[in-house]
Structure formats: structure tokens, C-alpha cells
Scaffold this active site. Structure first.
Site, PDB file in Angstrom:
ATOM      1  N   ARG A  47       0.839  -1.206   0.000  1.00  0.00           N
ATOM      2  CA  ARG A  47       0.000   0.000   0.000  1.00  0.00           C
ATOM      3  C   ARG A  47       0.874   1.257   0.000  1.00  0.00           C
ATOM      4  NH1 ARG A  47      -4.565   2.761  -1.297  1.00  0.00           N
ATOM      5  NH2 ARG A  47      -5.420   3.991   0.418  1.00  0.00           N
TER       6      ARG A  47
ATOM      7  N   THR B  34     -14.651   3.301  14.411  1.00  0.00           N
ATOM      8  CA  THR B  34     -15.943   3.119  15.066  1.00  0.00           C
ATOM      9  C   THR B  34     -15.867   2.035  16.135  1.00  0.00           C
ATOM     10  OG1 THR B  34     -17.076   3.757  13.044  1.00  0.00           O
ATOM     11  CG2 THR B  34     -18.379   2.605  14.699  1.00  0.00           C
TER      12      THR B  34
ATOM     13  N   CYS C 187     -19.724  -0.094   7.491  1.00  0.00           N
ATOM     14  CA  CYS C 187     -20.377   0.718   8.527  1.00  0.00           C
ATOM     15  C   CYS C 187     -21.765   0.207   8.886  1.00  0.00           C
ATOM     16  CB  CYS C 187     -20.448   2.177   8.065  1.00  0.00           C
ATOM     17  SG  CYS C 187     -18.841   2.989   7.955  1.00  0.00           S
TER      18      CYS C 187
END
Length: 432
Positions: free
Chosen positions: A37, A129, A269
Site C-alpha cells: 500500500r 468506530t 459501517c
């Protein structure tokens, strides 16, 4: 603010856009354990397509400390190179396991990494989250153990939940309102001031980290429940022979009707966050009913779609075993390459359980990533464009713009079933 040096931990859908925007104002180091990455980003290309190549290239620096006017983005996977930072923003994934329980392992590992370089006065901000209490109850002890420092004496924490919507070029990190919080009032102001350097629509400073954590987890839980409601309506109206979309359009003529549509609920999500809240609720002795009911409905929709496709095929006289089915789309939403928690895979697996021979095509998804994640071999673009297979059924699973202008009947055999999950094909045999 001139002495601030930020390190973003994780360079995915959340971390990279954040790092790029902060790098236009401050020196930023982007840290990720995935060397591939890092190499791709240093070439100036973001495979997630969240950051445009020219935008990324405009802030990249190739040597640490080679900041342009005290700003710029340096990327690394080397721990020693992030020791001089004083703000660490953690943006790693928080998935669920196969039993739908919160998997905090990426967050725990990231906290241990930060703890190794933590210094007195540093601030660690979490964007991932979590359920209310996770930052202070799960992450802080790891920071303390790894660093040997004391929380709210030597180092401090903040929480500013991410609101990235993959593929959405309107509601971006820059344009959304950011919720912020800190472990002390003074730190809360510092965190708030930091984000106000870059976000255009300001911030909402929560009174505590737990309030900010709870706010994030209910945002997606609320949306999940609204979609579950219309998914249940779709099942009811299908039995009654009523077009669900026509009903929603009629009801939508009222000023306060919420315009939700039925569909497959995936992604990192909406299909995940409610389980974080329900896990914490059960841990403290409360059994949530409404939230879990919504999750059960939405988790069942892939099997429901496959069942409806098979019913339509039987009505048209098809033999289900060995029938050829084409599924269009496997990303979790339209016009983005994100395949995380895509519920299209449920449709595919259920059709295969019925004995169907399923082909999958998606011009946005990476074939290698889909193979690694789901064991599905995508039809390549060049093969698809020349493919002459006559399918017994075509399932429009994702509303990519390529599919919206495509003649879907070209793949049929004259008696083909066209099932539209997204409600965009007017001549479909069936749809949600």
C-alpha cells in the site's frame, strides 16, 4: 499549532483522505503495515479512489523531514520514523467476526504500535468506530502498558469518529461536520482546534469521549433500521402483488417521509456498527430488541433475493440445477471499488446452493481482492465484453453507472429472468 506533527495510523478509506488534507497545512506521516500500500501510494495512485492522483501527488514528500513550508505527507511502514510525532490519529478498521462479535484486534494492535513511540504530552485520537467506552476501557490500558506512561497525566486521548462514505465525492472529510472530543476539557479544545484547521463545515465538540463514540455508532444503526423497515415492506408488498417503489414514491410525496429504499445492506459501517452497540448493551445486561430485529431482516435479504430469482426462473420453465446465472456487481455499493462486507456474496452463495452456475462481473472491483476475500473469480473486462453466454437469469445487484445504461437483455436466452435489486431497470421481471 505550528509545532504540531501528525501521524495517521492506517492509510485506507479513512486515513488517507485525512492525511492528505492535514498535509496541506501541517507535516504529516502516514503509517501503514502494508508495504504494498505504501509503495502504491508513493507512486501517486490510491487504489480506493478516495483521493485523486493529482491531489495525492501534490502533498507527497519522498524523504522524512523534507517538508515544504512545514507541510507535506511522508509515507512509511517503519516504526522509528513516527517517533517525533505528537498527534497520533488511529484510523484502522473495526470489523466483526464470523459470530458477529466486535473484532478489536486491528485497534488493539494499532494501540500497541502507538504505545511504543508515545511520549509525555502526546495526544492519541481515535477515529475507528467502536462501542461507547472502548477508547478508555480497551485502548488506553494498552497505551499505558506499551509506553509506561500514565493516562491524562503523561499522555491524552481524543475521539473523532470517521464519517467517510466510500465513493461519495460530495460528503468528504473536508465538507462534513466533524464530531470531536477529548479526555480532558483542555485536550478536547486542542482536538477541536486541530480538526477546525481543515474541515470546512466546522465541528461539534462532544462533552466526553463516550458521547462521541455513542453518537457515531447510532448514526449507522439508525440508517440500518430504516432500511430494514423498507426491506420488510418489500417482502410484504411482493406477496400482495404491489410495486414497492411505486408505494415509496407515493408516500414520499409527504414532506416528512424519509426516502429510504430496500436493498442489500453491506459495507464496513451500516452492516457492522449496530453489532458494536448491541454487544456493549448485552455486556451491561440489556438485551436490545429493535436493533437486532433490524439486523436479522437485513442479513436475510441476500437469501431472499436468491429465492425470488429461483421462483421466477421456475415460473418461466427453467431447470434450476446447472442453470446459468449472471450477477452484475459485487462491491457493497455503486461506483466504488469497496468490497468490504458486501452482501451480494449471500446472493451468490444461495444461488449456488440451489445448483446454479453463477458468473459474476464487476468493472469496479479488483479481481485479486475478490478472489482473496470471497473465493469468487470475476469475469475479466475483456472477457465480459466478448462473452456470448446466454444466461437463464441476470441479477442486477449493484447500480454501477455502467449497468444503468446497459441493455441487460443482451445476456439472455429469450426466456431470461431479469431481477433488479436496485430498482433501476423498468422492464425487470422482479425487484426489491
Amino acid at each position: 499549532m505550528k509545532d504540531i506533527k501528525i501521524c495517521t495510523i492506517g492509510l485506507g478509506y479513512v486515513g488517507l483522505p485525512l492525511a492528505v488534507e492535514f498535509a496541506k497545512k501541517l507535516p504529516v506521516i502516514g503509517f501503514d503495515i502494508n508495504r504494498g500500500r505504501i509503495d502504491d501510494l508513493n507512486e501517486g495512485h490510491d487504489a480506493t479512489l478516495e483521493v485523486a492522483d493529482d491531489n495525492l501527488k501534490s502533498v507527497l514528500v519522498t524523504e522524512i523531514g523534507n517538508w515544504s513550508r512545514d507541510r507535506g505527507l511522508y509515507l512509511t511502514d517503519q516504526l522509528d520514523e513516527i517517533r517525533d510525532c505528537n498527534y497520533y490519529i488511529v484510523t484502522v478498521p473495526t470489523p466483526i467476526d464470523k459470530y458477529k462479535r466486535p473484532d478489536l484486534s486491528p485497534l488493539i494492535k494499532a494501540s500497541g504500535t502507538v504505545g511504543k513511540v508515545l511520549k509525555p504530552g502526546d495526544i492519541v485520537i481515535y477515529e475507528s468506530t467502536v462501542y461507547p467506552g472502548a477508547t478508555e476501557e480497551d485502548c488506553v490500558p494498552i497505551l499505558e502498558e506499551a509506553s509506561g506512561l500514565k493516562f491524562n497525566v503523561d499522555f491524552f486521548c481524543g475521539f473523532s469518529p470517521e464519517r467517510i462514505n466510500p465513493g461519495d465525492k460530495e460528503h468528504t472529510f473536508l465538507t462534513i461536520k466533524k464530531v470531536t472530543s477529548g479526555s480532558t476539557p483542555e485536550v478536547a479544545k486542542k482536538v477541536d482546534d486541530l480538526y477546525n484547521l481543515v474541515v470546512k463545515n466546522g465541528t461539534h465538540r462532544a462533552s466526553s469521549i463516550k458521547v462521541a463514540e455513542a453518537a457515531k455508532v447510532i448514526e449507522n444503526s439508525q440508517r440500518d433500521l430504516n432500511i430494514a423497515f423498507v426491506n420488510e415492506l418489500a417482502k410484504i408488498f411482493n406477496i400482495m402483488g404491489i410495486d414497492t417503489l411505486e408505494v415509496l414514491e407515493a408516500a414520499g410525496s409527504k414532506w416528512n417521509f424519509l426516502p429510504f429504499r430496500p436493498g442489500l445492506v453491506g459495507g464496513h459501517c451500516i452492516g457492522v456498527d449496530p453489532y458494536y452497540l448491541t454487544h456493549k448493551a448485552q455486556e451491561i445486561g440489556y438485551h436490545p430488541e429493535v436493533i437486532l430485529a433490524g439486523r436479522r431482516i437485513n442479513d436475510s435479504m441476500g437469501n431472499y433475493v436468491a429465492g425470488e430469482v429461483v421462483k421466477l426462473m421456475i415460473k418461466k420453465g427453467h431447470t434450476i440445477a446447472k442453470s446459468k446465472v449472471l450477477v452484475l456487481g459485487i462491491t457493497f455499493k455503486e461506483n466504488c471499488p469497496d468490497i468490504r462486507n458486501s452482501r451480494v456474496i449471500d446472493v451468490i452463495h444461495e444461488l449456488e446452493e440451489f445448483g446454479c452456475d453463477v458468473d459474476v462481473y464487476d468493472p469496479w472491483a479488483g479481481p485479486a481482492e475478490v478472489q482473496a476475500e470471497y473465493g469468487v473469480e470475476l469475469i475479466r473486462n475483456e472477457t465480459f465484453n466478448s462473452k456470448k453466454t446466454n444466461y437463464d437469469a441476470v441479477v442486477l445487484a449493484v447500480a454501477h453507472h455502467q449497468f444503468q445504461t446497459m441493455d441487460l437483455h443482451q445476456f439472455g436466452n429469450g426466456n431470461c429472468v431479469l431481477y433488479d435489486v436496485k430498482g433501476i431497470a423498468k422492464d425487470a421481471d422482479g425487484r426489491l
